[in-house]
Write a protein that holds these residues in place. Structure first.
Motif, PDB file in Angstrom:
ATOM      1  N   LYS A  26       0.831  -1.203   0.000  1.00 53.37           N
ATOM      2  CA  LYS A  26       0.000   0.000   0.000  1.00 53.37           C
ATOM      3  C   LYS A  26       0.869   1.259   0.000  1.00 53.37           C
ATOM      4  N   ASN A  27       1.932   1.245   0.819  1.00 55.07           N
ATOM      5  CA  ASN A  27       2.847   2.393   0.876  1.00 55.07           C
ATOM      6  C   ASN A  27       3.555   2.610  -0.465  1.00 55.07           C
ATOM      7  N   THR A  28       3.931   1.493  -1.083  1.00 55.10           N
ATOM      8  CA  THR A  28       4.587   1.590  -2.391  1.00 55.10           C
ATOM      9  C   THR A  28       3.644   2.184  -3.429  1.00 55.10           C
ATOM     10  N   SER A  29       2.375   1.767  -3.380  1.00 57.28           N
ATOM     11  CA  SER A  29       1.374   2.281  -4.306  1.00 57.28           C
ATOM     12  C   SER A  29       1.157   3.781  -4.110  1.00 57.28           C
ATOM     13  N   ILE A  30       1.118   4.214  -2.845  1.00 65.86           N
ATOM     14  CA  ILE A  30       0.944   5.647  -2.537  1.00 65.86           C
ATOM     15  C   ILE A  30       2.154   6.443  -3.029  1.00 65.86           C
ATOM     16  N   GLN A  31       3.367   5.898  -2.780  1.00 71.00           N
ATOM     17  CA  GLN A  31       4.589   6.566  -3.225  1.00 71.00           C
ATOM     18  C   GLN A  31       4.629   6.691  -4.740  1.00 71.00           C
ATOM     19  N   LEU A  32       4.201   5.621  -5.436  1.00 72.05           N
ATOM     20  CA  LEU A  32       4.185   5.636  -6.898  1.00 72.05           C
ATOM     21  C   LEU A  32       3.231   6.702  -7.427  1.00 72.05           C
ATOM     22  N   LYS A  33       2.040   6.803  -6.827  1.00 75.28           N
ATOM     23  CA  LYS A  33       1.056   7.806  -7.253  1.00 75.28           C
ATOM     24  C   LYS A  33       1.575   9.220  -7.024  1.00 75.28           C
ATOM     25  N   GLU A  34       2.260   9.436  -5.888  1.00 75.88           N
ATOM     26  CA  GLU A  34       2.806  10.768  -5.587  1.00 75.88           C
ATOM     27  C   GLU A  34       3.887  11.154  -6.596  1.00 75.88           C
ATOM     28  N   LEU A  35       4.768  10.198  -6.921  1.00 72.24           N
ATOM     29  CA  LEU A  35       5.826  10.471  -7.895  1.00 72.24           C
ATOM     30  C   LEU A  35       5.245  10.749  -9.273  1.00 72.24           C
ATOM     31  N   GLN A  36       4.248   9.967  -9.666  1.00 76.59           N
ATOM     32  CA  GLN A  36       3.619  10.173 -10.970  1.00 76.59           C
ATOM     33  C   GLN A  36       2.903  11.509 -11.036  1.00 76.59           C
ATOM     34  N   GLN A  37       2.265  11.898  -9.946  1.00 83.93           N
ATOM     35  CA  GLN A  37       1.575  13.196  -9.905  1.00 83.93           C
ATOM     36  C   GLN A  37       2.585  14.342 -10.017  1.00 83.93           C
ATOM     37  N   GLU A  38       3.702  14.217  -9.290  1.00 85.53           N
ATOM     38  CA  GLU A  38       4.740  15.249  -9.339  1.00 85.53           C
ATOM     39  C   GLU A  38       5.330  15.363 -10.744  1.00 85.53           C
ATOM     40  N   LEU A  39       5.586  14.204 -11.380  1.00 89.04           N
ATOM     41  CA  LEU A  39       6.134  14.222 -12.741  1.00 89.04           C
ATOM     42  C   LEU A  39       5.128  14.793 -13.737  1.00 89.04           C
ATOM     43  N   ASN A  40       3.860  14.422 -13.593  1.00 86.06           N
ATOM     44  CA  ASN A  40       2.826  14.946 -14.501  1.00 86.06           C
ATOM     45  C   ASN A  40       2.690  16.456 -14.380  1.00 86.06           C
ATOM     46  N   ASP A  41       2.839  16.977 -13.150  1.00 84.65           N
ATOM     47  CA  ASP A  41       2.792  18.433 -12.957  1.00 84.65           C
ATOM     48  C   ASP A  41       3.940  19.115 -13.688  1.00 84.65           C
ATOM     49  N   LEU A  42       5.121  18.496 -13.664  1.00 85.52           N
ATOM     50  CA  LEU A  42       6.279  19.059 -14.372  1.00 85.52           C
ATOM     51  C   LEU A  42       6.104  18.965 -15.885  1.00 85.52           C
ATOM     52  N   LEU A  43       5.539  17.843 -16.340  1.00 80.12           N
ATOM     53  CA  LEU A  43       5.383  17.646 -17.787  1.00 80.12           C
ATOM     54  C   LEU A  43       4.326  18.574 -18.382  1.00 80.12           C
ATOM     55  N   ARG A  44       3.382  19.023 -17.557  1.00 76.97           N
ATOM     56  CA  ARG A  44       2.361  19.954 -18.056  1.00 76.97           C
ATOM     57  C   ARG A  44       2.957  21.325 -18.351  1.00 76.97           C
ATOM     58  N   ARG A  45       4.040  21.664 -17.641  1.00 80.64           N
ATOM     59  CA  ARG A  45       4.666  22.966 -17.854  1.00 80.64           C
ATOM     60  C   ARG A  45       5.599  22.895 -19.057  1.00 80.64           C
TER      61      ARG A  45
END
Length: 508
Positions: free
Chosen positions: A378-397
């Protein structure tokens, strides 16, 4: 590919057949009627002759050549050839012309003499392998007075190809590759690796970063290879990550850039890789990525091709912090995905093997271990979602240099590329009399992401000496010149000091 389909196509009796020696010999030895009618053969073409004579490769080629009917001027004939031509009258045999092609093989000055000498050797030479270009040419029926056409220019590579290199650390190669594909991602690009492991890692990272890439390597099935090539050919700005299986034989229109992510082991492979672009009088560029551990190999590569200097690809280092940040997030995401994939594959393998021997698999973990495992997952899944969200925010810019100013264009420093684009825009405005407000577009993008790597290289690339001996000599001359200037300045100061001293003594 399916031999049954090829047999059906051969029943139509095609006039031209292109094949590899292995499959061609398989069909010939199977007794295909159209392929064994070699008495009516008009042209016999051997392409990539340097590969054909490599030790341990293409052994079937020798059997195919032995099946060819003897030419009129041939003094020797193998047993296989004489058997295949027993029932064929000489009148029915066509005159055959033989062509041998290669892009990287160097013929000796006395090639024709060697050909003549080898043709007068004993018949026992036929048991030997195709160990040299002379043996290959002679066995294919080429006469000693063969015409040699050399289209190689002094630089070996085509004149329309611009060669360049990027010096970077090994751990920064992925970020620089992402920089090239993001900032200069115009036109089709082929990225070459020497290992399949590097290919899989790069393609995985680029996909996470939102770049659609296709892969091509030796462990893929033929259907998957053809699918990747078709999709690469169908997209004007596609990226293909490939091993050296794509270095030869691919003729795809519109390949603008070749990137040597990992340097090849020989100059021949480098030439063939780079030859995927700048084909048929078109232009293109290749970029070699050089890490400190690659410098020795790169220097020897340039020396073998007699390269005195190469252009260094222009880089804007102000983009790199953003690139490295995105690549770091992509690596973390890839690491989690790879670990999860390996665990699933291991579990699936264990269950599959247990089922094959009809064993019941029971969960031997205790309740605490099961709870701990679920919590970790569960922790790994949460960490993965956070990293993907952070990367997606950067890729939108949009990608911007570190010194970018939202208020002033000069805040980021106008690069030569942007300067050239502004000049071209102003010329178009002044020269076009019909340039009116109605014809203007709502938004005009000015920046590095509008151009191809070739244009960037021609505009801002600068020559760098890659010949170590010449570089040492240039450095020595420069140091001698500096020393002479220092000595001259020292003498001038000493002379002025003496003159001042004399003038002072004279006034006293």
């Amino acid at each position: 590919m399916s031999s049954e389909k090829q047999e059906r196509l051969l029943k139509r009796r095609p006039e031209i057949i292109v094949g590899t020696p292995g499959r061609l010999w398989e069909l010939m030895s199977g007794g295909n009627e159209h392929l064994v009618e070699l008495h009516s053969l008009s042209f016999f073409v051997l392409d990539e002759a340097d590969r054909m004579i490599e030790n341990g490769h293409f052994r079937e080629l020798q059997s195919i050549i032995d099946m060819l009917p003897a030419t009129e001027n041939s003094t020797e004939q193998s047993p296989q050839t004489s058997e295949s031509c027993k029932t064929i009258p000489n009148l029915q045999r066509k005159k055959r012309q033989t062509f041998v092609f290669s892009a990287t093989i160097a013929l000796s000055d006395n090639f024709c003499k060697k050909l003549m000498r080898s043709s007068s050797t004993s018949k026992s030479a036929f048991v030997d392998g195709l160990s040299s270009i002379e043996t290959l040419s002679r066995r294919a029926g080429m006469r000693a007075d063969a015409a040699i056409i050399d289209l190689t220019n002094a630089s070996i590579m085509t004149n329309n190809l611009e060669e360049s290199f990027i010096e970077c650390k090994e751990e920064d190669k992925e970020a620089y590759l992402y920089y090239i594909l993001s900032i200069y991602g115009q036109g089709r690009t082929i990225v070459f690796c020497t290992s399949i492991a590097a290919l899989r890692r790069i393609s995985s990272l680029l996909r996470i970063l939102g770049i659609h890439v296709w892969t091509l390597h030796a462990q893929m099935q033929q259907r998957a290879r053809l699918k990747a090539i078709d999709r690469f050919r169908g997209n004007e700005h596609a990226v293909l990550v490939a091993t050296d299986v794509a270095a030869r034989g691919l003729d795809i229109h519109g390949v603008r850039t070749v990137v040597h992510y990992q340097l090849p082991h020989s100059a021949e492979v480098y030439i063939h890789r780079s030859g995927r672009t700048a084909r048929a009088s078109a232009d293109g560029c290749c970029i070699a990525m050089i890490s400190p551990s690659d410098k020795t190999k790169f220097v020897s590569l340039c020396k073998s091709m007699s390269k005195e200097s190469l252009r260094q690809f222009p880089l804007d280092d102000t983009y790199m912090p953003e690139m490295i940040k995105r690549m770091s997030l992509a690596r973390q995401i890839d690491k989690i995905l790879q670990k999860s994939s390996q665990e699933k594959a291991k579990k699936s393998w264990f269950q599959r093997n247990a089922e094959s021997v009809e064993l019941a698999v029971e969960d031997s973990d205790s309740e605490d271990e099961t709870v701990k495992g679920r919590k970790l997952k569960k922790n790994t899944s949460i960490q993965l979602k956070e990293l993907q969200q952070e990367l997606n925010d950067l890729l939108r810019r949009p990608l911007q240099p570190r010194t970018f100013s939202h208020r002033f264009l000069a805040g980021a420093g106008i690069s030569p590329l942007v300067q050239k684009q502004l000049e071209q825009l102003s010329k178009r405005k002044t020269s076009d009399k019909n340039y009116s407000k109605e014809k203007r577009t709502g938004l005009m993008v000015i920046g590095q992401d509008c151009i191809e790597p070739l244009q960037a290289l021609r505009t801002s690339g600068h020559e760098v000496c890659v010949n170590l001996d010449k570089a040492r000599e240039t450095r020595r001359v420069a140091e001698n010149l500096k020393r002479k200037r220092r000595e001259e300045k020292k003498r001038t100061r000493e002379q002025l000091r003496k003159e001042k001293k004399r003038a002072k003594e004279g006034t006293d």
